[in-house]
Scaffold this motif. Structure first.
Motif: not given
Length: 332
Positions: A301-318
């Protein structure tokens, strides 16, 4: 938007379905790839699979499957099974561009889950659910109720995981689905491509690592009073590790679950991965984290270091192998 993984559904992935060992999610099959033949004489049939505690024998490949949840819809589309999809339901975000045209040709039964009556009206011979909540008994869609109506079913094996889920389980999911639909060769081709993509990502990540110490990563899915996050049981944890990070909530014995903000502060994540889906935007989630005075000393938070992934990327799928690459690029 209420995700089918969240509190109103009592964490469907982490409740009763979690009690079934992943070891039960195995298959036995024989015969060559039928490459899409749906007749009773298709090679490799009858095919018997034990999925999440239920043993099912397919005399022939399903002809009219209904997919409920985006990641299982995309598995069938990735295997070239568009014409076997009699209906779909429940997207988390946009369908992958390469599958968009095929998806748009399929009937959408409901924005979220269809009623049992609407499901039956699609005349399915098989229902494929991504989350355990796809088969909520209280809404009439249990696997037992479907079986009584002569409809076979499958639950994505992340929904019955009794141990941590990894890419090996994704390969098992794709293999079993490929065998069920008589397209084993297509499944193996997809798996080989996924393995190659993961190997290339691992090579690049190893080349770019400086001191070999993985950054501490916290996943922010949603939540205000508590943080709904990725635990150690789901494919999301494996994605973080393969991308070169360390999930600070890996000891949470669920694919998804709640963590206190005090725990987040104590574990001092260096990167926060925001899951992008639903009505709450990434910008709104970032603002919530940045505006919380309790989090001001958290390094991410202090360094404003964020990454972003769509939810559909992080479940058991292709999407999961590609998610490793996308996250690795953001962690460098």
């Amino acid at each position: 938007m209420l995700s089918r993984r969240t509190r109103p559904l009592t964490h469907a992935l982490t409740a009763a379905a979690m009690l079934i060992p992943l070891a039960a999610c195995s298959s036995s099959d024989s015969g060559p790839d039928t490459e899409g033949k749906a007749g009773a004489s298709a090679a490799g049939f009858p095919y018997t699979v034990t999925n999440c505690g239920q043993k099912t024998t397919y005399a022939a490949p399903p002809k009219r499957a209904v997919t409920m949840n985006q990641h299982v819809t995309e598995i069938l589309l990735a295997l070239g099974l568009k014409d076997r999809i009699a209906g779909t339901a429940y997207l988390d975000d946009k369908i992958l561009p390469e599958y968009e045209k095929a998806y748009e040709s399929r009937p959408v039964l409901a924005k979220e889950y269809p009623s049992y009556e609407k499901l039956l009206a699609a005349n399915p011979d098989m229902v494929y659910g991504g989350y355990a909540s796809a088969f909520t008994a209280g809404e009439g869609r249990s696997r037992e109720a479907l079986a009584k109506s002569g409809i076979k079913s499958r639950l994505n094996i992340e929904g019955c995981a009794g141990k941590s889920v990894t890419m090996d389980d994704l390969y098992r999911e794709v293999r079993e689905v490929g065998a069920t639909f008589g397209v084993r060769d297509r499944a193996e081709k997809w798996i080989r491509a996924a393995e190659a993509e993961l190997a290339a990502t691992a090579k690049e990540s190893a080349r770019s690592a400086e001191d070999g110490k993985p950054p501490a990563v916290f996943v922010y899915d949603s939540g205000d009073k508590t943080a709904f996050t990725a635990g150690g049981r789901g494919i999301g944890n494996d994605i973080i590790e393969r991308a070169g990070g360390r999930n600070v909530m890996s000891d949470l014995d669920k694919p998804f679950g709640d963590a206190s903000w005090e725990t987040v502060v104590d574990r001092r994540p260096e990167v926060i991965v925001i899951y992008d889906y639903g009505a709450t935007t990434v910008a709104q989630k970032k603002k919530r984290l940045l505006d919380d005075p309790a989090l001001k000393d958290v390094p991410a938070v202090r360094n404003k270091r964020f990454a972003v992934l769509p939810l559909s990327d992080v479940v058991l799928g292709v999407r999961a192998p590609g998610a490793v690459r996308k996250l690795a690029e953001q962690l460098r």
